[in-house]
Enzyme design. Structure first.
Site, PDB file in Angstrom:
ATOM      1  N   ASP A   1      40.321  29.485  35.671  1.00 28.98           N
ATOM      2  CA  ASP A   1      39.241  29.471  36.643  1.00 28.98           C
ATOM      3  C   ASP A   1      39.763  29.750  38.046  1.00 28.98           C
ATOM      4  OD1 ASP A   1      37.419  28.772  34.648  1.00 28.98           O
ATOM      5  OD2 ASP A   1      37.722  26.621  34.972  1.00 28.98           O
TER       6      ASP A   1
ATOM      7  N   TYR B   1      48.570  22.611  29.352  1.00 25.70           N
ATOM      8  CA  TYR B   1      48.195  22.519  30.759  1.00 25.70           C
ATOM      9  C   TYR B   1      48.744  21.220  31.345  1.00 25.70           C
ATOM     10  CZ  TYR B   1      44.745  26.353  30.793  1.00 25.70           C
ATOM     11  OH  TYR B   1      44.133  27.577  30.755  1.00 25.70           O
TER      12      TYR B   1
END
Length: 305
Positions: free
Chosen positions: A61, A130
């Site tokens: 994003d 992540y």
């Protein structure tokens, strides 16, 4: 036309990009790299016979970083060969060198190689890792790291946050913490999820003759880090899970509330994503070459619980 599939390993500072995916009039990672590819190969942008489009392991994003991202590119043998010029190196190596010189400084090209048979950067991936980094009241807030560390002016209860994170492990519908792509699903399998305070340690060993003033700290000393590994992630999933854990950590919500959101996958205002700059895609793992095609075929199937 003979086509070669290339694997490209790269990293980027997401702060200056509107995410990975190419968008009209927006600066994106995909857009910048494809612009460079068209320049190097001398293929006009918009040439339908040679689109030079990247397929990525996981779209990030706006504002999200990648230490290790992977994408693939299908390119004609003739266009790839044009990258060599006067360099006495294989064509993928020549393309890598030219990309490294031409991409903007917030993108780093690590490697360009011929992809094995059956390789698909997105669908062949086994798992993605992540990490979300937070500096809370127990951390030293280092302004030099503001681009990839999120500052929270509160004391966070790491035990409560870990209790919440533990409820995410396994195959679940993450509909409370993510939004599906059109025709997709928010069902994902989380393999690991935990919070950890990075120990405060010196950058290098200190000799007995050196004083305390030489104990330069390692850059991540004292940070609170959330590590999550899953086969794939839905849109906003990691940042929303982090946001939920932080609400638990500051005492605004309970572990039971978080577990309830996991049990009943319904998106609402209290489970929105936290700020993007603390999140980094750290690693993408793939199976052995002989399993790449089978993995891609299996993961394309729409998941159910």
């Amino acid at each position: 036309m003979a086509v070669i599939r290339l694997r490209i390993d790269l990293g980027y500072d997401g702060g200056g990009f509107y995410g990975w995916a190419r968008q009209p009039a927006m600066r994106t990672v995909q857009g910048e790299i494809e612009r460079v590819l068209h320049t190097i190969t001398r293929v006009p942008d918009g040439d339908e016979s040679e689109p030079l489009r990247l397929t990525v392991a996981g779209r990030t994003d706006t504002g999200v970083h990648a230490l290790h991202q992977v994408c693939h590119l299908d390119i004609s043998r003739s266009a790839l060969q044009r990258c060599v010029g006067h360099m006495a190196v294989p064509a993928p190596t020549a393309l890598m060198h030219r990309m490294q010189r031409m991409v903007p400084t917030d993108i780093a090209i690590h490697r360009v190689s011929i992809a094995p048979d059956g390789f698909d950067a997105r669908f062949s991936a086994l798992e993605r890792t992540y990490v979300y980094r937070i500096a809370d009241r127990s951390s030293l807030v280092d302004p030099r790291m503001r681009g990839f560390v999120h500052h929270i002016d509160a004391d966070l209860d790491i035990d409560a946050m870990n209790a919440a994170a533990a409820t995410t492990i396994g195959l679940h519908d993450f509909g409370s913490f993510a939004t599906p792509n059109p025709g997709g699903t928010t069902i994902r399998e989380v393999k690991t999820a935990y919070w950890r305070r990075i120990p405060t340690t010196p950058l290098i060993g200190v000799a007995a003759t050196m004083g305390e003033s030489y104990r330069t700290p390692a850059v991540e000393s004292g940070l609170l880090c959330f590590t999550i590994i899953a086969d794939a992630f839905a849109r906003n999933m990691v940042r929303s899970l982090v946001g939920g854990c932080v609400q638990v950590g500051i005492g605004k919500r309970s572990v039971d509330w978080f577990a309830g959101k996991m049990a009943v996958p319904k998106r609402e205002g209290s489970t929105g994503p936290i700020a993007p700059q603390g999140l980094t895609l750290e690693h993408v793992a793939y199976p052995s070459d002989d399993q790449l095609a089978a993995r891609a075929e299996a993961i394309r199937a729409k998941r159910t619980l």
